[in-house]
Design a protein around this motif. Sequence first.
Motif, PDB file in Angstrom:
ATOM      1  N   VAL A   1       0.831  -1.203   0.000  1.00  0.00           N
ATOM      2  CA  VAL A   1       0.000   0.000   0.000  1.00  0.00           C
ATOM      3  C   VAL A   1       0.866   1.254   0.000  1.00  0.00           C
ATOM      4  CG1 VAL A   1      -1.543   1.373   1.465  1.00  0.00           C
ATOM      5  CG2 VAL A   1      -2.052  -1.030   1.025  1.00  0.00           C
ATOM      6  N   ALA A   2       1.880   1.277   0.854  1.00  0.00           N
ATOM      7  CA  ALA A   2       2.733   2.465   0.966  1.00  0.00           C
ATOM      8  C   ALA A   2       3.434   2.779  -0.354  1.00  0.00           C
ATOM      9  CB  ALA A   2       3.754   2.279   2.076  1.00  0.00           C
ATOM     10  N   LEU A   3       3.878   1.761  -1.066  1.00  0.00           N
ATOM     11  CA  LEU A   3       4.521   1.992  -2.359  1.00  0.00           C
ATOM     12  C   LEU A   3       3.547   2.631  -3.345  1.00  0.00           C
ATOM     13  CD1 LEU A   3       6.538  -1.334  -2.633  1.00  0.00           C
ATOM     14  CD2 LEU A   3       7.521   0.967  -2.513  1.00  0.00           C
ATOM     15  N   ALA A   4       2.300   2.178  -3.326  1.00  0.00           N
ATOM     16  CA  ALA A   4       1.294   2.763  -4.221  1.00  0.00           C
ATOM     17  C   ALA A   4       0.999   4.208  -3.838  1.00  0.00           C
ATOM     18  CB  ALA A   4       0.016   1.929  -4.174  1.00  0.00           C
ATOM     19  N   VAL A   5       0.859   4.464  -2.547  1.00  0.00           N
ATOM     20  CA  VAL A   5       0.588   5.825  -2.080  1.00  0.00           C
ATOM     21  C   VAL A   5       1.758   6.747  -2.413  1.00  0.00           C
ATOM     22  CG1 VAL A   5       0.268   7.256  -0.023  1.00  0.00           C
ATOM     23  CG2 VAL A   5      -1.006   5.101  -0.271  1.00  0.00           C
ATOM     24  N   GLN A   6       2.964   6.250  -2.218  1.00  0.00           N
ATOM     25  CA  GLN A   6       4.134   7.080  -2.509  1.00  0.00           C
ATOM     26  C   GLN A   6       4.207   7.455  -3.984  1.00  0.00           C
ATOM     27  OE1 GLN A   6       8.025   7.188  -0.374  1.00  0.00           O
ATOM     28  NE2 GLN A   6       8.647   5.813  -2.021  1.00  0.00           N
ATOM     29  N   GLY A   7       3.757   6.558  -4.839  1.00  0.00           N
ATOM     30  CA  GLY A   7       3.721   6.900  -6.262  1.00  0.00           C
ATOM     31  C   GLY A   7       2.836   8.101  -6.533  1.00  0.00           C
ATOM     32  N   VAL A   8       1.701   8.167  -5.828  1.00  0.00           N
ATOM     33  CA  VAL A   8       0.777   9.289  -6.008  1.00  0.00           C
ATOM     34  C   VAL A   8       1.350  10.571  -5.408  1.00  0.00           C
ATOM     35  CG1 VAL A   8      -1.525  10.181  -5.481  1.00  0.00           C
ATOM     36  CG2 VAL A   8      -1.225   7.752  -6.026  1.00  0.00           C
ATOM     37  N   THR A   9       1.866  10.499  -4.185  1.00  0.00           N
ATOM     38  CA  THR A   9       2.394  11.716  -3.545  1.00  0.00           C
ATOM     39  C   THR A   9       3.629  12.228  -4.265  1.00  0.00           C
ATOM     40  OG1 THR A   9       3.640  10.365  -1.945  1.00  0.00           O
ATOM     41  CG2 THR A   9       1.449  11.137  -1.285  1.00  0.00           C
ATOM     42  N   ARG A  10       4.413  11.338  -4.826  1.00  0.00           N
ATOM     43  CA  ARG A  10       5.587  11.773  -5.600  1.00  0.00           C
ATOM     44  C   ARG A  10       5.147  12.525  -6.843  1.00  0.00           C
ATOM     45  NH1 ARG A  10       8.408   7.161  -5.815  1.00  0.00           N
ATOM     46  NH2 ARG A  10       7.185   6.439  -7.600  1.00  0.00           N
ATOM     47  N   GLU A  11       4.144  12.002  -7.537  1.00  0.00           N
ATOM     48  CA  GLU A  11       3.627  12.686  -8.729  1.00  0.00           C
ATOM     49  C   GLU A  11       3.076  14.068  -8.395  1.00  0.00           C
ATOM     50  OE1 GLU A  11       0.646  10.151 -10.262  1.00  0.00           O
ATOM     51  OE2 GLU A  11       2.041   8.628 -11.036  1.00  0.00           O
ATOM     52  N   ARG A  12       2.390  14.162  -7.246  1.00  0.00           N
ATOM     53  CA  ARG A  12       1.741  15.415  -6.868  1.00  0.00           C
ATOM     54  C   ARG A  12       2.672  16.354  -6.092  1.00  0.00           C
ATOM     55  NH1 ARG A  12      -1.324  12.404  -9.407  1.00  0.00           N
ATOM     56  NH2 ARG A  12      -3.607  12.540  -9.393  1.00  0.00           N
ATOM     57  N   GLY A  13       3.867  15.880  -5.744  1.00  0.00           N
ATOM     58  CA  GLY A  13       4.797  16.700  -4.987  1.00  0.00           C
ATOM     59  C   GLY A  13       4.321  16.990  -3.572  1.00  0.00           C
ATOM     60  N   ARG A  14       3.638  16.018  -2.957  1.00  0.00           N
ATOM     61  CA  ARG A  14       3.093  16.206  -1.610  1.00  0.00           C
ATOM     62  C   ARG A  14       3.847  15.356  -0.594  1.00  0.00           C
ATOM     63  NH1 ARG A  14      -2.006  18.522  -1.558  1.00  0.00           N
ATOM     64  NH2 ARG A  14      -2.262  19.755  -3.476  1.00  0.00           N
ATOM     65  N   ILE A  15       3.797  15.781   0.661  1.00  0.00           N
ATOM     66  CA  ILE A  15       4.491  15.087   1.737  1.00  0.00           C
ATOM     67  C   ILE A  15       3.768  13.791   2.097  1.00  0.00           C
ATOM     68  CG2 ILE A  15       5.176  15.232   4.170  1.00  0.00           C
ATOM     69  CD1 ILE A  15       5.480  18.246   3.773  1.00  0.00           C
ATOM     70  N   PHE A  16       4.556  12.732   2.295  1.00  0.00           N
ATOM     71  CA  PHE A  16       4.037  11.445   2.753  1.00  0.00           C
ATOM     72  C   PHE A  16       4.881  10.997   3.937  1.00  0.00           C
ATOM     73  CE2 PHE A  16       3.602   6.639   1.606  1.00  0.00           C
ATOM     74  CZ  PHE A  16       2.634   6.481   2.594  1.00  0.00           C
ATOM     75  N   LEU A  17       4.252  10.895   5.119  1.00  0.00           N
ATOM     76  CA  LEU A  17       4.920  10.468   6.341  1.00  0.00           C
ATOM     77  C   LEU A  17       4.640   8.984   6.543  1.00  0.00           C
ATOM     78  CD1 LEU A  17       3.808  13.443   8.625  1.00  0.00           C
ATOM     79  CD2 LEU A  17       5.722  13.332   7.020  1.00  0.00           C
ATOM     80  N   ILE A  18       5.638   8.137   6.313  1.00  0.00           N
ATOM     81  CA  ILE A  18       5.443   6.688   6.301  1.00  0.00           C
ATOM     82  C   ILE A  18       5.725   6.130   7.688  1.00  0.00           C
ATOM     83  CG2 ILE A  18       6.153   4.522   5.240  1.00  0.00           C
ATOM     84  CD1 ILE A  18       7.249   6.338   2.900  1.00  0.00           C
ATOM     85  N   SER A  19       4.705   5.550   8.292  1.00  0.00           N
ATOM     86  CA  SER A  19       4.860   4.947   9.612  1.00  0.00           C
ATOM     87  C   SER A  19       4.138   3.605   9.625  1.00  0.00           C
ATOM     88  CB  SER A  19       4.279   5.865  10.696  1.00  0.00           C
ATOM     89  OG  SER A  19       4.363   5.270  11.965  1.00  0.00           O
ATOM     90  N   GLY A  20       4.884   2.515   9.681  1.00  0.00           N
ATOM     91  CA  GLY A  20       4.274   1.196   9.715  1.00  0.00           C
ATOM     92  C   GLY A  20       4.613   0.330   8.524  1.00  0.00           C
TER      93      GLY A  20
END
Length: 264
Positions: free
Chosen positions: A111-130
């Motif tokens: 899930v985190a890898l998929a979310v990071q793909g979106v936040t990277r495209e949008r240039g938004r912060i992603f705080l990964i915990s877990g």
Amino acid sequence: MRYSTHRLASFTAALLLSLAVHAGTPARAAEPLRIGIITDMSGQYSDGNGAGSVAAARLAVADFGGSVLGRPIEVVYADHQNKPDVAAGIVRQWLDTGGVDVVAEGVNSTVALAVQGVTRERGRIFLISGAGTSDLTGKECSPTSVQWTYDTYASANATAKTLVGMGGKTWFFLTADYAFGQALQRDATAAVLAAGGTVVGSVMISERQGSGFGYGLTAIPVRPAAQNPPGSTPQDVEAVRLGRIAAFLHDDLADAGVGRAGAA
């Protein structure tokens, strides 16, 4: 992860301090600053994350005072159902039309890898915990993400080097067949080999296949004739199989020179 809710709270507080320093324009002063917690509310990670992570984030917001430079802070959340496509869709909607400024948690490495793909495209912060796969800061890294709690590289090296040094030189992996397990086996294999150990094999186990204890049979040297004696009935074969599983859970792997460090 057991401690992820506590760490998420401290990480959220650190984020809020950072946002206070790097605030938006005065024109946005009245708009809420929204933090989206994308988590597991109903599945296997919900006890250690889920509602607890949402509560931890809200406690951090309250500790910070509930606002940053005149902007009230809101915490929203959603259940990703341990499905990367569901998670990516939710986060994409949050960032595009939902007014969410920061995404947090993302427990479950796939899930985190998929979310990071979106936040990277949008240039938004992603705080990964877990989420623990080291790919989040390796081949899939993002300039707008921080992996806060732990990763498979650190876990694998600390465990493998210590156990090989204690004499556990022969390894067999029972590995959860998703991003976290695959990364942990890869990183642990490299650590074992670098420390002078050997890896004799592995089995990938999906969630549908249960605990995976039965796959311990693969790790134990057994003569072919003993696996299926002449004239054996299906019941006999099943009895032998169950016996071997019971032995695996106790002494057979140790007798075969294969140690047990836990499941991936």
